[in-house]
Design an enzyme around this catalytic site. Structure first.
Site, PDB file in Angstrom:
ATOM      1  N   TYR A   3      46.012  35.461 -11.678  1.00  0.00           N
ATOM      2  CA  TYR A   3      46.217  34.638 -12.873  1.00  0.00           C
ATOM      3  C   TYR A   3      46.823  35.468 -14.000  1.00  0.00           C
ATOM      4  CZ  TYR A   3      42.767  31.461 -10.662  1.00  0.00           C
ATOM      5  OH  TYR A   3      42.084  30.641  -9.806  1.00  0.00           O
ATOM      6  N   SER A  27      28.841  27.216  -9.713  1.00  0.00           N
ATOM      7  CA  SER A  27      29.058  28.591 -10.162  1.00  0.00           C
ATOM      8  C   SER A  27      30.521  29.001 -10.372  1.00  0.00           C
ATOM      9  CB  SER A  27      28.411  29.557  -9.165  1.00  0.00           C
ATOM     10  OG  SER A  27      29.095  29.496  -7.926  1.00  0.00           O
ATOM     11  N   PHE A  80      25.380  32.321  -2.264  1.00  0.00           N
ATOM     12  CA  PHE A  80      25.782  33.734  -2.167  1.00  0.00           C
ATOM     13  C   PHE A  80      24.647  34.675  -2.614  1.00  0.00           C
ATOM     14  CE2 PHE A  80      28.280  36.951  -4.900  1.00  0.00           C
ATOM     15  CZ  PHE A  80      28.291  37.907  -3.898  1.00  0.00           C
ATOM     16  N   LEU A 134      37.490  35.608  -6.608  1.00  0.00           N
ATOM     17  CA  LEU A 134      38.620  36.539  -6.466  1.00  0.00           C
ATOM     18  C   LEU A 134      38.548  37.442  -5.225  1.00  0.00           C
ATOM     19  CD1 LEU A 134      41.245  37.707  -7.712  1.00  0.00           C
ATOM     20  CD2 LEU A 134      39.792  39.427  -8.804  1.00  0.00           C
ATOM     21  N   LYS A 137      25.770  27.166 -18.515  1.00  0.00           N
ATOM     22  CA  LYS A 137      24.754  28.200 -18.277  1.00  0.00           C
ATOM     23  C   LYS A 137      24.065  28.590 -19.588  1.00  0.00           C
ATOM     24  CE  LYS A 137      23.798  30.097 -14.940  1.00  0.00           C
ATOM     25  NZ  LYS A 137      22.827  29.786 -13.848  1.00  0.00           N
ATOM     26  N   TYR A 150      31.793  26.163 -17.505  1.00  0.00           N
ATOM     27  CA  TYR A 150      30.739  26.832 -16.722  1.00  0.00           C
ATOM     28  C   TYR A 150      29.804  27.622 -17.632  1.00  0.00           C
ATOM     29  CZ  TYR A 150      28.575  30.614 -13.985  1.00  0.00           C
ATOM     30  OH  TYR A 150      27.690  31.520 -13.459  1.00  0.00           O
ATOM     31  N   ARG A 209      36.730  42.533 -15.547  1.00  0.00           N
ATOM     32  CA  ARG A 209      35.375  42.114 -15.181  1.00  0.00           C
ATOM     33  C   ARG A 209      34.577  43.354 -14.792  1.00  0.00           C
ATOM     34  NH1 ARG A 209      37.189  38.374 -17.362  1.00  0.00           N
ATOM     35  NH2 ARG A 209      37.342  36.200 -16.709  1.00  0.00           N
ATOM     36  N   ILE A 252      18.141  19.557  -7.158  1.00  0.00           N
ATOM     37  CA  ILE A 252      17.315  19.770  -8.365  1.00  0.00           C
ATOM     38  C   ILE A 252      17.470  18.623  -9.364  1.00  0.00           C
ATOM     39  CG2 ILE A 252      17.061  22.287  -8.200  1.00  0.00           C
ATOM     40  CD1 ILE A 252      19.326  22.539 -10.285  1.00  0.00           C
ATOM     41  N   THR A 277      24.205  34.396 -16.351  1.00  0.00           N
ATOM     42  CA  THR A 277      25.450  35.170 -16.267  1.00  0.00           C
ATOM     43  C   THR A 277      25.802  35.834 -17.604  1.00  0.00           C
ATOM     44  OG1 THR A 277      27.843  34.833 -16.097  1.00  0.00           O
ATOM     45  CG2 THR A 277      26.572  32.923 -16.692  1.00  0.00           C
ATOM     46  N   ASP A 278      26.592  36.903 -17.526  1.00  0.00           N
ATOM     47  CA  ASP A 278      27.063  37.541 -18.771  1.00  0.00           C
ATOM     48  C   ASP A 278      28.095  36.672 -19.480  1.00  0.00           C
ATOM     49  OD1 ASP A 278      29.162  37.868 -16.978  1.00  0.00           O
ATOM     50  OD2 ASP A 278      29.473  40.000 -17.381  1.00  0.00           O
ATOM     51  N   GLU A 279      28.619  35.633 -18.777  1.00  0.00           N
ATOM     52  CA  GLU A 279      29.694  34.818 -19.368  1.00  0.00           C
ATOM     53  C   GLU A 279      29.214  34.016 -20.577  1.00  0.00           C
ATOM     54  OE1 GLU A 279      32.261  32.978 -16.439  1.00  0.00           O
ATOM     55  OE2 GLU A 279      31.761  34.518 -14.967  1.00  0.00           O
ATOM     56  N   PRO A 289      46.976  34.953  -5.326  1.00  0.00           N
ATOM     57  CA  PRO A 289      47.270  34.408  -6.659  1.00  0.00           C
ATOM     58  C   PRO A 289      46.555  35.186  -7.760  1.00  0.00           C
ATOM     59  CG  PRO A 289      45.682  33.004  -5.503  1.00  0.00           C
ATOM     60  CD  PRO A 289      45.993  34.155  -4.591  1.00  0.00           C
TER      61      PRO A 289
HETATM   62  P1  NAD Z   1      26.804  29.848  -5.220  1.00  0.00           P
HETATM   63  O1  NAD Z   1      27.744  28.799  -5.723  1.00  0.00           O
HETATM   64  O2  NAD Z   1      27.239  30.754  -4.117  1.00  0.00           O
HETATM   65  O3  NAD Z   1      25.450  29.166  -4.721  1.00  0.00           O
HETATM   66  C1  NAD Z   1      24.811  28.143  -5.428  1.00  0.00           C
HETATM   67  C2  NAD Z   1      23.741  27.544  -4.532  1.00  0.00           C
HETATM   68  O4  NAD Z   1      23.080  26.507  -5.272  1.00  0.00           O
HETATM   69  C3  NAD Z   1      24.310  26.894  -3.268  1.00  0.00           C
HETATM   70  O5  NAD Z   1      23.516  27.234  -2.159  1.00  0.00           O
HETATM   71  C4  NAD Z   1      24.244  25.402  -3.563  1.00  0.00           C
HETATM   72  O6  NAD Z   1      24.066  24.613  -2.392  1.00  0.00           O
HETATM   73  C5  NAD Z   1      23.014  25.332  -4.475  1.00  0.00           C
HETATM   74  N1  NAD Z   1      23.063  24.173  -5.361  1.00  0.00           N
HETATM   75  C6  NAD Z   1      24.103  23.781  -6.155  1.00  0.00           C
HETATM   76  N2  NAD Z   1      23.784  22.642  -6.805  1.00  0.00           N
HETATM   77  C7  NAD Z   1      22.523  22.321  -6.420  1.00  0.00           C
HETATM   78  C8  NAD Z   1      21.643  21.256  -6.760  1.00  0.00           C
HETATM   79  N3  NAD Z   1      22.016  20.286  -7.606  1.00  0.00           N
HETATM   80  N4  NAD Z   1      20.406  21.231  -6.193  1.00  0.00           N
HETATM   81  C9  NAD Z   1      20.027  22.189  -5.319  1.00  0.00           C
HETATM   82  N5  NAD Z   1      20.831  23.212  -4.956  1.00  0.00           N
HETATM   83  C10 NAD Z   1      22.059  23.276  -5.503  1.00  0.00           C
HETATM   84  O7  NAD Z   1      26.369  30.651  -6.520  1.00  0.00           O
HETATM   85  P2  NAD Z   1      26.064  32.205  -6.707  1.00  0.00           P
HETATM   86  O8  NAD Z   1      27.325  32.896  -6.980  1.00  0.00           O
HETATM   87  O9  NAD Z   1      25.170  32.665  -5.621  1.00  0.00           O
HETATM   88  O10 NAD Z   1      25.237  32.157  -8.080  1.00  0.00           O
HETATM   89  C11 NAD Z   1      23.833  31.962  -8.079  1.00  0.00           C
HETATM   90  C12 NAD Z   1      23.321  31.989  -9.505  1.00  0.00           C
HETATM   91  O11 NAD Z   1      23.630  33.244 -10.105  1.00  0.00           O
HETATM   92  C13 NAD Z   1      23.945  30.927 -10.399  1.00  0.00           C
HETATM   93  O12 NAD Z   1      22.941  30.431 -11.253  1.00  0.00           O
HETATM   94  C14 NAD Z   1      25.009  31.680 -11.172  1.00  0.00           C
HETATM   95  O13 NAD Z   1      25.236  31.083 -12.436  1.00  0.00           O
HETATM   96  C15 NAD Z   1      24.370  33.046 -11.295  1.00  0.00           C
HETATM   97  N6  NAD Z   1      25.305  34.173 -11.405  1.00  0.00           N
HETATM   98  C16 NAD Z   1      26.322  34.314 -10.525  1.00  0.00           C
HETATM   99  C17 NAD Z   1      27.163  35.429 -10.621  1.00  0.00           C
HETATM  100  C18 NAD Z   1      28.278  35.653  -9.637  1.00  0.00           C
HETATM  101  O14 NAD Z   1      29.060  36.590  -9.803  1.00  0.00           O
HETATM  102  N7  NAD Z   1      28.400  34.889  -8.569  1.00  0.00           N
HETATM  103  C19 NAD Z   1      26.955  36.367 -11.630  1.00  0.00           C
HETATM  104  C20 NAD Z   1      25.883  36.172 -12.518  1.00  0.00           C
HETATM  105  C21 NAD Z   1      25.056  35.075 -12.398  1.00  0.00           C
HETATM  106  P1  TYD Z   2      36.199  34.690 -10.308  1.00  0.00           P
HETATM  107  O1  TYD Z   2      35.929  35.426  -9.046  1.00  0.00           O
HETATM  108  O2  TYD Z   2      36.538  33.242 -10.234  1.00  0.00           O
HETATM  109  O3  TYD Z   2      34.957  34.955 -11.279  1.00  0.00           O
HETATM  110  P2  TYD Z   2      34.798  34.655 -12.882  1.00  0.00           P
HETATM  111  O4  TYD Z   2      35.845  33.706 -13.290  1.00  0.00           O
HETATM  112  O5  TYD Z   2      33.425  34.061 -12.956  1.00  0.00           O
HETATM  113  O6  TYD Z   2      34.892  35.991 -13.543  1.00  0.00           O
HETATM  114  O7  TYD Z   2      37.409  35.398 -11.053  1.00  0.00           O
HETATM  115  C1  TYD Z   2      37.373  36.798 -11.358  1.00  0.00           C
HETATM  116  C2  TYD Z   2      38.629  37.123 -12.134  1.00  0.00           C
HETATM  117  O8  TYD Z   2      39.764  36.976 -11.272  1.00  0.00           O
HETATM  118  C3  TYD Z   2      38.880  36.190 -13.307  1.00  0.00           C
HETATM  119  O9  TYD Z   2      39.454  36.925 -14.368  1.00  0.00           O
HETATM  120  C4  TYD Z   2      39.884  35.188 -12.769  1.00  0.00           C
HETATM  121  C5  TYD Z   2      40.683  35.995 -11.776  1.00  0.00           C
HETATM  122  N1  TYD Z   2      41.197  35.248 -10.599  1.00  0.00           N
HETATM  123  C6  TYD Z   2      42.547  35.379 -10.234  1.00  0.00           C
HETATM  124  O10 TYD Z   2      43.323  36.099 -10.876  1.00  0.00           O
HETATM  125  N2  TYD Z   2      42.971  34.690  -9.131  1.00  0.00           N
HETATM  126  C7  TYD Z   2      42.144  33.892  -8.390  1.00  0.00           C
HETATM  127  O11 TYD Z   2      42.602  33.265  -7.408  1.00  0.00           O
HETATM  128  C8  TYD Z   2      40.767  33.776  -8.781  1.00  0.00           C
HETATM  129  C9  TYD Z   2      39.822  32.898  -8.014  1.00  0.00           C
HETATM  130  C10 TYD Z   2      40.337  34.496  -9.891  1.00  0.00           C
END
Ligand code: NAD
Ligand code: TYD
Length: 353
Positions: A216, A90, A16, A199, A163, A159, A223, A65, A134-136, A214
């Site tokens: 939760y 992720s 993503f 979500l 991280k 998770y 967030r 990796i 991540t901020d988590e 759904p």
């Molecule tokens: P995502 O799950 O959409 O994508 C992860 C990518 O990594 C995929 O293309 C997957 O194929 C690849 N991948 C997974 N395991 C692998 C491995 N072992 N070797 C090589 N490639 C691998 O994740 P995302 O939401 O795009 O998040 C990207 C990064 O940003 C992550 O490090 C995540 O912790 C961080 N991040 C995400 C968010 C968010 O809201 N999505 C927010 C803050 C930080």
């Molecule tokens: P998510 O998109 O999974 O991100 P994160 O857990 O990393 O914040 O979830 C965002 C928020 O939405 C989180 O508080 C969990 C909630 N959630 C639901 O209520 N229903 C759902 O089906 C999902 C996937 C998340």
């Protein structure tokens, strides 16, 4: 730092956020060579990169990796000068059912990558290892306060624990081996290309198909949301202007309760789909809460704003509207990612070359 031709390894570039970062770097910096390294899990999809796959400064390597030899080969083949590391497992819900997968990719995978960079690079002054986090990692807030770069780590889910651990390893490599590193901790992203388990895309998909939404617990968890292209812009700014060894928080100054986001999506989609107002809200279903559900995340992003001049460019309502339009116009993408058919795309477009 010497000026040398940059050959930047972006891991997780088929996912993503990674796909937006790869696109931005390939298009904005034709003088750089951009190497997307991804093993294409369920979340990685090369269709996300269709617009740039023919660009002369773009390369793709299907490598996990966790495979040290594969990493070394890619560093040698492309003479990698810098790393922007996004590859990760992720999704919090998946980490609850399979924590070990998160330990492997997020911790061991990151250490493998650090080791490869540490061994391959000769003069660390010329190179940068940029870790995306991540901020988590900061844990859960109650109603008051914000996460600062100085907030102590207090991860609560498998998770975020994985991280946090990877962030600590990056800092340990900076301290011990003097690798030049950067870390950013960003809030929740939304936008095109996000796998429909999170979500916002899950709700868009379900509203479209008249399926339950759904929520939760009571939907009161909060967030902070940022449009993914704004995150990619921040990564660009930090990569080029960030001070090595520093951490930067990235956020949208945009806190929402989950239930309010779901209601907003319902309202906007009723309008876009020509449904009676209130139709989609009937799909809202309160379900069992996530185990250990963090109550609130809120980022104070004033450091990156003041020191590097970055701030979000898109208002939330506009970003949500663009996101809904993207999913409604890309039904084929949704069908492919949810059925696994995109794996076929890799076989046809890359293996046959
Ligand atoms: P995502 O799950 O959409 O994508 C992860 C990518 O990594 C995929 O293309 C997957 O194929 C690849 N991948 C997974 N395991 C692998 C491995 N072992 N070797 C090589 N490639 C691998 O994740 P995302 O939401 O795009 O998040 C990207 C990064 O940003 C992550 O490090 C995540 O912790 C961080 N991040 C995400 C968010 C968010 O809201 N999505 C927010 C803050 C930080
Ligand atoms: P998510 O998109 O999974 O991100 P994160 O857990 O990393 O914040 O979830 C965002 C928020 O939405 C989180 O508080 C969990 C909630 N959630 C639901 O209520 N229903 C759902 O089906 C999902 C996937 C998340």
């Amino acid at each position: 730092m010497k000026t040398m031709k940059k050959s930047i390894l972006i891991t997780g570039g088929a996912g993503f956020i990674g796909s937006h970062v790869v696109k931005l770097f390939v298009e904005k910096y034709p003088e750089y060579s951009i190497v997307n390294l991804d093993c294409l899990t369920y979340a990685g999809n090369l269709e996300n990169l269709k617009e740039i796959e023919g660009a002369s400064n773009y390369h793709f390597e299907k490598v996990n990796i966790l495979e040290e030899t594969g990493l070394v080969e890619v560093f040698e083949k492309h003479a990698i000068t810098d790393v922007i590391h996004l590859a990760a497992e992720s999704h919090v819900d998946r980490s609850i059912t399979d924590p070990l997968a998160f330990v492997k990719t997020n911790i061991i995978g990151t250490v493998n990558l650090l080791n490869t960079a540490k061994t391959f690079w000769k003069n660390y002054e010329d190179h940068l290892f940029f870790h995306i986090s991540t901020d988590e990692v900061y844990g859960s807030l109650d109603d008051g306060g914000f996460f600062l770069e100085t907030t102590a780590y207090d991860p609560q889910s498998p998770y975020s624990a994985s991280k946090a651990s990877s962030d600590h390893f990056v800092r340990a490599y900076a301290n011990t081996y003097k690798l030049r590193t950067l870390i950013t901790n960003c809030s929740n992203n939304y936008g095109p290309n996000q796998f429909p388990e999170k979500l916002i895309p899950l709700c868009i998909h379900n509203i479209k198909n008249n399926k339950p939404l759904p929520v939760y617990g009571k939907g009161e968890n909060v967030r902070d949301w940022l449009y993914v292209v704004d995150h990619a812009r921040a990564i660009d700014v930090v990569f080029h202007q960030g001070v090595a060894g520093e951490t930067y928080n990235i956020g949208g100054f945009n806190e929402w309760k989950n239930i309010d986001i779901v209601r907003l999506l319902c309202k906007k989609m009723d309008e876009k789909l020509g449904r009676e107002p209130g139709t989609s809200e009937k799909l809202i279903t309160f379900v069992k809460d996530r185990a250990g559900h963090d109550l609130r995340y809120a980022i104070d992003a004033s450091k990156i704003q003041k020191e590097l001049g970055w701030e979000p460019s898109l208002q939330f309502e506009e970003g949500i509207s663009k996101t809904i339009d993207w999913y409604l116009n890309n039904e084929e993408w949704l069908k492919n990612v949810t059925s696994g058919a995109y794996q076929q795309y890799y076989t046809e477009h890359y293996h046959s070359r």
